[in-house]
Write an enzyme that holds these catalytic residues in place. Sequence first.
Site, PDB file in Angstrom:
ATOM      1  N   LYS A 198       0.899  -1.173   0.000  1.00  9.08           N
ATOM      2  CA  LYS A 198       0.000   0.000   0.000  1.00  9.08           C
ATOM      3  C   LYS A 198       0.932   1.215   0.000  1.00  9.08           C
ATOM      4  O   LYS A 198       1.486   1.581   1.029  1.00  9.08           O
ATOM      5  CB  LYS A 198      -0.863  -0.020   1.269  1.00  9.08           C
ATOM      6  CG  LYS A 198      -2.204   0.700   1.174  1.00  9.08           C
ATOM      7  CD  LYS A 198      -2.149   2.147   0.749  1.00  9.08           C
ATOM      8  CE  LYS A 198      -1.863   3.082   1.907  1.00  9.08           C
ATOM      9  NZ  LYS A 198      -1.748   4.496   1.457  1.00  9.08           N
ATOM     10  N   GLU A 274       9.216   1.573  10.989  1.00 11.69           N
ATOM     11  CA  GLU A 274      10.283   2.566  10.749  1.00 11.69           C
ATOM     12  C   GLU A 274       9.587   3.916  10.778  1.00 11.69           C
ATOM     13  O   GLU A 274       8.826   4.228   9.866  1.00 11.69           O
ATOM     14  CB  GLU A 274      10.922   2.364   9.370  1.00 11.69           C
ATOM     15  CG  GLU A 274      11.548   1.016   9.137  1.00 11.69           C
ATOM     16  CD  GLU A 274      12.861   0.843   9.873  1.00 11.69           C
ATOM     17  OE1 GLU A 274      13.361   1.802  10.477  1.00 11.69           O
ATOM     18  OE2 GLU A 274      13.374  -0.299   9.842  1.00 11.69           O
ATOM     19  N   CYS A 311      13.444  11.256   7.165  1.00 13.08           N
ATOM     20  CA  CYS A 311      13.232  10.825   8.557  1.00 13.08           C
ATOM     21  C   CYS A 311      14.489  11.013   9.392  1.00 13.08           C
ATOM     22  O   CYS A 311      14.428  11.352  10.565  1.00 13.08           O
ATOM     23  CB  CYS A 311      12.800   9.360   8.589  1.00 13.08           C
ATOM     24  SG  CYS A 311      13.920   8.311   7.646  1.00 13.08           S
ATOM     25  N   GLU A 412       8.985  16.665  14.816  1.00 11.12           N
ATOM     26  CA  GLU A 412       9.530  16.495  13.471  1.00 11.12           C
ATOM     27  C   GLU A 412       8.938  17.575  12.562  1.00 11.12           C
ATOM     28  O   GLU A 412       7.723  17.673  12.441  1.00 11.12           O
ATOM     29  CB  GLU A 412       9.117  15.095  12.977  1.00 11.12           C
ATOM     30  CG  GLU A 412       9.946  14.600  11.854  1.00 11.12           C
ATOM     31  CD  GLU A 412       9.555  13.177  11.426  1.00 11.12           C
ATOM     32  OE1 GLU A 412       8.389  12.775  11.606  1.00 11.12           O
ATOM     33  OE2 GLU A 412      10.427  12.491  10.878  1.00 11.12           O
TER      34      GLU A 412
END
Length: 509
Positions: A198, A274, A311, A412
Site C-alpha cells: 500500500k 520505521e 526521517c 519532526e
Amino acid sequence: MNLEKAAELSHAEWREMAAKLKQSAETRLFIGGQFVDAIDGGTFDNICPVDGSVINKCAAGKKADIDKAVEIAKRSFKSGEWSRMAPRNRMAVMYKWAGLIGENAAELALMDTIDMGKPISDMLKADIPMCINTVEYFAECIDKVTGSVTATEYDVMSTVLREPIGVVGCISPWNYPLLMALWKIVPSLAAGNSTILKPAEQSPLSCYRVAALFVEAGGPPGALQVINGLGEQAGQALARHMDVSKISFTGSTEVGKLIHAYSGESNMKKVSLECGGKGPQVFCEDLEGELLDRAVTTAINGIFFNMGEVCSAGSRLIVHAKIYDEFVAKFIEKGKDAYICGDPLDPAVNLGPLVDHQSQARVLGMIDKAKSEGGRILFGGAAPANGLEKGAYVIPTMITGVKSNDYVAQNEVFGPVVSVIKVESDDEAIEVANNSVYGLQGSVWTDNYRRAMRYVREIECGTFLVNAFEEGDMTQPFGGYKQSGNAKDKCFESLLSYMNTKAAWFRLN
Ligand code: NAD
C-alpha cells in the site's frame, strides 16, 4: 531510458516527457498481475505540489480490494510458485528486475518527481541508483540464508529452519516513494513471501510501474500486488487483515502506533515499524579548520537535501559555545543560497516544493511557533515569492536561540528547517541529544576519537556517525531506537525479519 541517457536530458525535454507521462501513467490497482479499477469504482485526485493542479485520478482501493488481493496472495503462497522456488531461480528473477529498473530509470525517476516534487537530478543521482542497489543486494542474499543444527543428545537431531512468513503487507511513505517501498517489498519478496504494497496515496505512480516490471522479469503475478488508497481505508484494512502475517510499515510515529494496535486487535501479526526522527548532530569545541568546514557543509546537506523531508534529517544542530559564533557564521555563508527553490523538472534545481500544501502550512506554522518561543530566524522562514506562489515551497530556514524543550526542537518538522541549540559541555550536548522521543540517526563532529566514542555509546539512536552524516550502504542496518521504530531496513538482518524460524526435532532412536 537508462540513467546515463537520462542525465543528458534538458529541462524542456523533461517537461515534455512529464506532460506525456501524466496522461499515460497507470493509476489503477495492480491485482493478480492486472491493472484494475477499485471494486466500488472510487478514485481520488493526485495533486501536483508544484502548482496545485490535478495530475491524474488514482483508483482508491478499500477493504474489498485488499480482501481480493489477499486471497490471490494466499493462493500464490500456497502454490509455492514463488515461496518454494529454488533460491537461484528466485535470484535470477530479482536480478532481471533490477536490470529492468535500470532500463526504465528515467520514467521511474520522473514519476516520483511528478508525484511529490523531488528534484529530478536527486532522483537520478541518489534514489534510482539506491533502488537498483536494493534489489541487487537482496537478490544476492537469497541463497546465503542458512538455518542451523543445535547441540543436543546423541540420538536427536535438532535443526532450525528459516521459512517465508506467508502474506506480508507493506505500507510506505511518500518522501522517497520508490526507495522506501523497495526497502520493504524487496526483502519480503527475497524471503519468498507473497507481498502486498500500500504506497503513500501522494505518490503511487512509480510503485505501480515497478510492480509491473517485477512481473515482466518473471515474478508470479500473485507474489507482488499494489493497492493504493487512503491510509485509513486501504492501509488500515491491510494492517487489520486476519490472513496477513506481517505488516512492515514506514511512516509517522503517530500512524506506527495505530499499526501496532491493529495487529493486537486482529491476528497479532508481526509488526516492523520505521518511523519519525529528530536527528541530533553535535559539533564539539575542538572543531577547527578543514574539519569544521566539512562539518558545516555536511550539516547543510543533512537538513536541506530532499527539502528536509527525510526521517533521518539532521534537524537539531547542537553546537558548543566555544565554536558557536564561527559555526553559525559559516552556516549562513555556505548554506543560505546552497538550495534554491525551483521547478523540480529542471536538472539545475536542487529544492522542489514540499509534498503538498498542507505540509507547507504545517511547516510555516512551526516556524511561527519557534519565533513565538524566542527563536531567531537567520535566513528563510517563508514561502518564496518569485513566481512559485502556487507551489508548496518553503525556503531553507535557519533558526537559532532554540532551547531543547521548544516545540520546534521536539517535533519532526519534515521540511527544510534547521534549529541550532547552544551548549556548554559534552555532558549537556548528550543530554540535549537524548531529550527526544525519537532515536533514529545522530552524529558527532570532533577531532578526538575518545570523545567520539563516548557519544557513540551514550546517544540513543539506531544509526550514529562520526565526522559524517547521511552516509552508509546496504550492509548497514537502518532503523530507530525509542519511538523511531522497532525494526531494521537494508542489511541481511532485514531479510531475516521477513522469515519465520522453525525448530525441527528428530528423535533418531
Ligand atoms: P504517514 O504515517 O502519514 O503515512 C505513511 C503511510 O501510512 C502512507 O502509506 C499512509 O497512507 C499510511 N497510513 C496513514 N494512516 C493509516 C492508517 N490509519 N492505517 C494504515 N495506514 C495508514 O507518513 P508520511 O507522511 O507518508 O511519511 C512521513 C513520515 O514517515 C515521517 O514521520 C518520516 O519520519 C517517516 N519516515 C520514516 C522512515 C524510517 O526509515 N524511519 C523513512 C521515511 C519516512
